[in-house]
Design a protein around this motif. Structure first.
Motif, PDB file in Angstrom:
ATOM      1  N   MET A   1       0.841  -1.198   0.000  1.00  0.00           N
ATOM      2  CA  MET A   1       0.000   0.000   0.000  1.00  0.00           C
ATOM      3  C   MET A   1       0.880   1.254   0.000  1.00  0.00           C
ATOM      4  O   MET A   1       1.910   1.304   0.649  1.00  0.00           O
ATOM      5  CB  MET A   1      -0.909   0.008   1.236  1.00  0.00           C
ATOM      6  N   SER A   3       1.052   5.064   1.163  1.00  0.00           N
ATOM      7  CA  SER A   3       0.397   5.890   2.179  1.00  0.00           C
ATOM      8  C   SER A   3       0.969   7.304   2.168  1.00  0.00           C
ATOM      9  O   SER A   3       2.183   7.497   2.244  1.00  0.00           O
ATOM     10  CB  SER A   3       0.583   5.259   3.573  1.00  0.00           C
ATOM     11  N   THR A  23      -4.456   7.220   0.324  1.00  0.00           N
ATOM     12  CA  THR A  23      -3.836   5.888   0.260  1.00  0.00           C
ATOM     13  C   THR A  23      -4.207   5.233  -1.064  1.00  0.00           C
ATOM     14  O   THR A  23      -5.287   5.481  -1.613  1.00  0.00           O
ATOM     15  CB  THR A  23      -4.295   4.982   1.425  1.00  0.00           C
ATOM     16  N   ALA A  25      -4.295   1.291  -2.697  1.00  0.00           N
ATOM     17  CA  ALA A  25      -4.178  -0.141  -2.432  1.00  0.00           C
ATOM     18  C   ALA A  25      -3.479  -0.827  -3.601  1.00  0.00           C
ATOM     19  O   ALA A  25      -3.512  -0.334  -4.732  1.00  0.00           O
ATOM     20  CB  ALA A  25      -5.555  -0.743  -2.211  1.00  0.00           C
ATOM     21  N   PRO A  26      -2.835  -1.974  -3.349  1.00  0.00           N
ATOM     22  CA  PRO A  26      -2.192  -2.722  -4.438  1.00  0.00           C
ATOM     23  C   PRO A  26      -3.199  -3.052  -5.540  1.00  0.00           C
ATOM     24  O   PRO A  26      -4.327  -3.458  -5.260  1.00  0.00           O
ATOM     25  CB  PRO A  26      -1.699  -3.990  -3.741  1.00  0.00           C
ATOM     26  N   GLU A  28      -4.674  -1.023  -7.619  1.00  0.00           N
ATOM     27  CA  GLU A  28      -5.620   0.031  -7.996  1.00  0.00           C
ATOM     28  C   GLU A  28      -5.128   0.782  -9.229  1.00  0.00           C
ATOM     29  O   GLU A  28      -3.937   0.994  -9.413  1.00  0.00           O
ATOM     30  CB  GLU A  28      -5.833   1.022  -6.845  1.00  0.00           C
ATOM     31  N   THR A 198      -0.204  -1.697  -9.570  1.00  0.00           N
ATOM     32  CA  THR A 198      -0.831  -0.415  -9.254  1.00  0.00           C
ATOM     33  C   THR A 198      -0.423   0.598 -10.318  1.00  0.00           C
ATOM     34  O   THR A 198       0.749   0.673 -10.683  1.00  0.00           O
ATOM     35  CB  THR A 198      -0.376   0.071  -7.866  1.00  0.00           C
TER      36      THR A 198
END
Length: 557
Positions: A1, A3, A23, A25-26, A28, A198
């Motif tokens: 992730m 952040s 954030t 997420a993996p 996305e 990502t």
């Protein structure tokens, strides 16, 4: 992730992010949007480690591999295929391990190194690279040509292919569509939809963002605001938020009423042809997001033409192309790109010109605009035809030393008297006019060479509008425009009383403006009966055929 927590980021004295948090997420797929200068590229620089936060906390998984498009222009005699293969950093590391193991004459190390080389895909690396190169619009004959033999735009395509070749967990793409035609753009979308990592992308192409992203982060007032959904969903949600702000909407009432007026008018005029239905849908979308459009910082309109001949022009047995170079051997024939054209352009038509790269879209437009002379046949023009031409290279022919005001003064001086009629040419009048295109204050005296691509494009639009054309020839007018200015252009073109011929890879603009399409292909120009969705499928089928042909050629080697 990934952040980002309460991060403040400064570039010089400017605060581009202020206590911003978000954030990712993996896996996305994120669209990063915001006005020019809002801080999108600065945020990318934070992600790739080029700059560091001034305060707050920023973290990215240390094991993640990152890929992005290098911005430098490659200078190498390597073939296109070799250059792109080298983008696979895992493969390059495995090759280096093999070289080191062989030099050490260590059998165990060599066994390990060759296993790693196989796992890295050494056996099919050229085929993988060539699939990327072909997908981005190159021909099979160009696969082995040296990188230095290509123009700047094509070298940037190779940089994009090299980034896609690199195995990655995080892919950063900053305006990846700028150097692409529609055929390459459709292929890129399909590729990115399959990408497993990502992805964060900056783009001013609405349909591209809608196709490849599921999350939108808006850089707004030095904050990062996350929305679940692609760009259109973001726009809908933002419009709903703004609709709740009744005080703000009251100030925008006149602009919204103006938008509604032309939406109603053009929806009523649209025919039932399939292409026109795409335009109706685009106008219906504009109804939904009227508050967002009304809030945009920029809008303009084309002046009513002094006359509108019908037909505008007719092409009879016409062949278009390029004359033989001046240093060519005597008798060298011209290069014909499209031939046997028998078509008329009528008053009020909205024509989108489609075709794969190199088929002759720009050649067609340049010839109609008098930038090229027909090779054969003739173009007969209606009495009083007045062309407004936006060329892909138009920004390059602006005088870099001259200001926007001086450009307008020169234009006012050179324009025929009948086109200047009713238009003031004094300095204050021209200053006021430039102000409607966001050239205010000292900016009207600023050297054009110091301006951004978007500002130069706005100046070219301002110069075209001032000439009151009745036929607009637009060849990739959106390349340097942000989303707000693209929307403003779409609104202005829909209100324009003349005729439009448009070459663009911006499908949102094509859908909202064009009622019909011409396809430039295989040396000719014919009507395309389908809509843009049909054309995209046509392009995907063509790309698949090219990949299969390249794979077959590779197997024969």
């Amino acid at each position: 992730m990934i952040s980002v927590k309460n991060v403040t980021l400064r570039r010089g004295v400017k605060v581009v992010l202020d206590q911003a948090s978000v954030t990712f997420a993996p896996g996305e797929k994120v669209g990063l949007v915001g006005r020019n200068g809002a801080g999108k590229s600065s945020f990318f620089a934070l992600l790739n480690g080029s700059i560091h936060e001034d305060s707050g906390e920023f973290s990215i998984p240390p094991q993640w591999r990152m890929a992005q498009v290098a911005q430098d222009m490659p200078e190498t005699t390597q073939s296109a295929t070799e250059f792109v293969v080298e983008g696979d950093t895992v493969l390059q590391a495995a090759r280096a391990e093999v070289a080191a193991a062989e030099a050490s004459d260590d059998g165990m190390a060599m066994a390990h190194a060759y296993t790693a080389l196989y796992d890295a895909g050494e056996h099919d690396a050229p085929a993988r690279a060539q699939a990327l190169i072909l997908g981005l619009g190159f021909s099979v004959a160009e696969l082995d040509q040296p990188v230095n033999s290509f123009s700047g735009g094509w070298r940037m395509r190779l940089q994009l292919a090299r980034a896609l070749m690199c195995p990655s967990d995080l892919l950063l793409l900053d305006e990846p569509t700028n150097h692409l035609d529609l055929d390459a753009l459709v292929w890129l979308e399909a590729w990115l939809k399959r990408y497993a990592g990502t992805m964060i992308v900056i783009s001013h192409d609405r349909e591209f963002l809608d196709a490849v992203t599921q999350v939108t982060v808006h850089v707004d007032n030095a904050r990062l605001v996350r929305y679940g959904g692609n760009y259109s969903k973001f726009e809908d949600m933002r419009a709903e938020q703004m609709a709740l702000q009744t005080a703000a909407l009251a100030k925008q009432a006149d602009k919204i009423a103006h938008l509604q007026k032309f939406i109603d008018r053009f929806k009523a005029k649209a025919s039932k042809a399939r292409q026109a239905q795409s335009r109706v849908k685009a106008l219906e979308r504009m109804e939904k997001i009227a508050p967002v459009l009304a809030d945009a910082e920029f809008s303009f309109e084309f002046k009513e033409p002094q006359n509108v001949p019908n037909p505008m022009l007719s092409m009879l047995g016409a062949s278009f192309g390029y004359p033989a170079p001046e240093d060519a051997v005597a008798g060298t024939p011209p290069t014909v790109i499209v031939k046997g054209i028998n078509r008329s352009v009528l008053a009020g038509q909205r024509i989108g010109i489609l075709g794969a790269n190199g088929q002759g879209k720009s050649t067609l437009v340049k010839t109609v605009a008098h930038a090229l002379t027909p090779i054969a046949g003739e173009i007969s023009e209606g009495k009083g035809l007045n062309i407004g031409y936006f060329a892909q290279q138009e920004l390059d022919v602006l005088d870099p030393e001259a200001s926007p005001l001086l450009h307008m003064q020169r234009l006012a001086h050179d324009l025929p008297a009948h086109l200047r009629a009713g238009q003031g040419t004094g300095e204050q009048t021209l200053r006021t006019y430039l102000g409607t295109f966001n050239f205010g204050g000292d900016m009207v005296k600023q050297a054009v060479g110091t301006m951004s691509g978007g500002e130069k494009a706005r100046l070219v639009l301002a110069m075209i509008v001032w000439q009151r054309p009745n036929l607009l020839l637009l060849d990739e007018p959106t390349n340097h425009l942000d989303l707000a200015t693209r929307e403003a252009l779409g609104v202005a073109l829909n209100e324009f009383e003349g005729t439009v011929m448009l070459v663009s890879h911006d499908r949102a603009l094509l859908r909202s403006v064009c009622d019909e399409f011409w396809l430039v292909s295989k040396g000719g120009v014919e009507p395309f009966e389908g809509d843009l969705d049909d054309y995209q499928q046509f392009l995907l089928d063509e790309a698949r055929s090219q990949r299969e042909a390249a794979a077959a050629s590779q197997r024969k080697r």
